[in-house]
Design a protein around this motif. Sequence first.
Motif, short mmCIF file in Angstrom:
data_model
loop_
_atom_site.label_atom_id
_atom_site.label_comp_id
_atom_site.label_asym_id
_atom_site.label_seq_id
_atom_site.Cartn_x
_atom_site.Cartn_y
_atom_site.Cartn_z
N GLN A 168 0.74 -1.28 -0.10
CA GLN A 168 0.15 0.21 0.03
C GLN A 168 0.78 1.32 -0.05
OE1 GLN A 168 -2.79 -0.45 3.34
NE2 GLN A 168 -3.09 -2.23 2.91
N TYR A 169 2.15 1.12 0.46
CA TYR A 169 2.72 2.33 0.57
C TYR A 169 4.45 2.03 0.29
CZ TYR A 169 5.76 6.11 3.17
OH TYR A 169 6.60 7.02 3.28
N LEU A 170 4.87 2.60 -0.82
CA LEU A 170 5.94 2.53 -1.06
C LEU A 170 7.00 3.76 -1.13
CD1 LEU A 170 8.48 0.91 -2.46
CD2 LEU A 170 7.46 1.31 -4.68
N ALA A 171 7.98 3.96 -0.47
CA ALA A 171 8.98 5.17 -0.36
C ALA A 171 10.27 4.73 -0.65
CB ALA A 171 8.89 5.77 1.00
N ALA A 172 10.73 5.36 -1.76
CA ALA A 172 12.14 5.22 -2.02
C ALA A 172 12.77 6.63 -2.45
CB ALA A 172 12.39 4.36 -3.53
N ASP A 173 12.53 7.53 -1.62
CA ASP A 173 13.00 9.10 -1.61
C ASP A 173 14.70 8.99 -1.31
OD1 ASP A 173 10.43 9.92 -1.91
OD2 ASP A 173 10.11 10.15 0.31
N ARG A 174 15.33 10.05 -2.15
CA ARG A 174 16.68 10.28 -2.10
C ARG A 174 17.49 8.99 -2.16
NH1 ARG A 174 13.72 12.48 1.76
NH2 ARG A 174 13.97 10.95 3.21
N ASN A 175 17.22 8.29 -3.55
CA ASN A 175 18.19 7.34 -3.96
C ASN A 175 18.70 7.76 -5.35
OD1 ASN A 175 18.04 4.67 -2.42
ND2 ASN A 175 16.09 5.56 -1.94
N PRO A 188 -2.15 -3.62 -7.20
CA PRO A 188 -3.67 -3.45 -7.07
C PRO A 188 -3.88 -2.60 -5.49
CG PRO A 188 -3.15 -5.88 -6.45
CD PRO A 188 -1.82 -5.33 -6.98
N SER A 189 -3.07 -2.75 -4.82
CA SER A 189 -3.32 -2.29 -3.42
C SER A 189 -2.56 -0.59 -3.27
CB SER A 189 -3.10 -2.86 -2.42
OG SER A 189 -3.99 -4.22 -2.46
N LEU A 190 -1.51 -0.54 -4.06
CA LEU A 190 -0.63 0.74 -3.85
C LEU A 190 -1.49 1.95 -3.62
CD1 LEU A 190 2.32 1.23 -3.62
CD2 LEU A 190 2.52 1.75 -5.85
N ASN A 191 -1.51 2.74 -2.72
CA ASN A 191 -2.15 3.88 -2.30
C ASN A 191 -1.29 5.05 -2.19
OD1 ASN A 191 -3.15 5.88 0.16
ND2 ASN A 191 -4.86 5.51 -1.20
N GLU A 192 0.24 4.95 -1.74
CA GLU A 192 0.91 6.00 -1.94
C GLU A 192 2.21 5.61 -2.40
OE1 GLU A 192 3.04 9.11 1.38
OE2 GLU A 192 0.96 8.36 1.91
N LEU A 193 2.69 6.49 -3.35
CA LEU A 193 4.14 6.19 -3.80
C LEU A 193 4.89 7.66 -3.85
CD1 LEU A 193 6.04 4.46 -5.66
CD2 LEU A 193 5.05 5.65 -7.83
N SER A 194 6.17 7.19 -3.10
CA SER A 194 6.94 8.49 -2.66
C SER A 194 8.53 8.26 -3.32
CB SER A 194 6.99 8.95 -1.51
OG SER A 194 7.78 10.20 -1.36
N MET A 195 8.82 9.01 -4.33
CA MET A 195 10.10 8.98 -5.04
C MET A 195 10.98 10.19 -5.20
SD MET A 195 9.60 5.66 -7.75
CE MET A 195 11.30 5.17 -7.61
N ALA A 196 10.78 11.04 -4.12
CA ALA A 196 11.22 12.54 -4.36
C ALA A 196 12.72 12.57 -4.30
CB ALA A 196 10.67 13.37 -3.29
N GLY A 197 13.62 13.44 -4.76
CA GLY A 197 14.88 13.38 -4.49
C GLY A 197 15.45 12.41 -5.28
N ASN A 198 15.25 12.05 -6.59
CA ASN A 198 15.98 10.97 -7.24
C ASN A 198 16.36 11.50 -8.53
OD1 ASN A 198 15.89 8.02 -6.21
ND2 ASN A 198 13.92 8.88 -5.70
N ARG A 199 16.50 10.87 -9.62
CA ARG A 199 17.12 11.42 -10.76
C ARG A 199 16.14 10.84 -12.18
NH1 ARG A 199 23.41 9.03 -10.32
NH2 ARG A 199 23.92 10.20 -8.66
N LEU A 200 14.72 11.03 -11.78
CA LEU A 200 13.67 10.24 -12.63
C LEU A 200 13.63 11.21 -13.66
CD1 LEU A 200 10.81 9.56 -9.88
CD2 LEU A 200 12.54 7.99 -11.06
#
Length: 375
Positions: A168-175, A188-200
Amino acid sequence: MVAGTVSAMASELCKTISEAKLERHKNLFLNYRNLHHFPLELLKDEGLQYLERLYMKRNSLTTLPENLAQKLPNLVELYLHSNNIVVVPEAIGSLVKLQFLDLSDNALEFVCPEIGRLRSLRHLRLANNRLKYLPAEIGDLRELQTLDLSTNHLITLPERLHMCLSLQYLAADRNHLWCVPRHLCQLPSLNELSMAGNRLAFLPLDLGRSRELQYVYVDNNIYLKGLPSYLYNKVIGCSGCGSPIQKSEAKLLSFSSGQLTVFLPAEVKLIGTHLDPVLPLQEMAMRVLHNTFCGFSKDLQLLTPILLPRSLSELLRCPLGHCHRCSQPMFTIVYPKLFPLRETPMAGLHQGRTSVSFVAYCCSTQCLQTFDLLS
């Protein structure tokens, strides 16, 4: 004086553990004990057979014992936040009842594949470590709901992460991540995705297509200039995105509109425009195959690499994206349509702090001409 203090602390520790054994405690708090080694008292005799929650935050542990599961068989929650642990040992996989594992703020450089044996695990926190990669076995954690990988050195995410169907919650900020795997759109259940501070540089075309996904944070990804239009009605964080890019760094396929250049996933082979009404033969063949084998619930495993290259069979299982207008799957070509952020209600939230737009990805010139983000 120092020796006396250490002796007193050791005596108090022994007393605390002895009481826990005698009274069959379910919770044991050993935070802030200046522990450099895992207490042997915990592992003597039969251990703490009744213990369910062990708190050992803010110590100086460097490793975990191999017989941990044998001595603490009923452990449900293990808190090891803020220690100096370098490696998660294979023995961790024997804690079959474990539901919560916190290894944040350690010195982890390696997570063993045996972590995939923790089939009851629901919350895994690995933030603030030195991880460069994670084992594919993370995908075996079917009950996992929370995964925090923030502040590590990850370049990619595990291949089978999309198999964590309860996530439901995946955080991979600052990688150091360059992309979000498109397979994550299948969660199917992912509600929040946080990937701030990467090189996307781009996001999956289908990101936001799921109704469950409501919160997406990609702030401070300077290469990112386009958000899939599926995210239009979601809660989005994108401040600090879209800074100017040096030409030498722009190696991905892209399209431009005015002064804005938006990068596309590597799987995109062609960019269609209103001047290209006819689809390439490969794209038409892929769509027919997909309709034949998926539309009638046939097994895609029948399409072996002998019949179809692995790269194409993988695309059939997980298309590049779905048309934002009609939901037709797309495999090699997209027809992008730009909607400046200033035309949406989000404009005021990011005024002067970001330079990104919403992008609709369509399957044909007809959908391209009829798609309207604001309708």
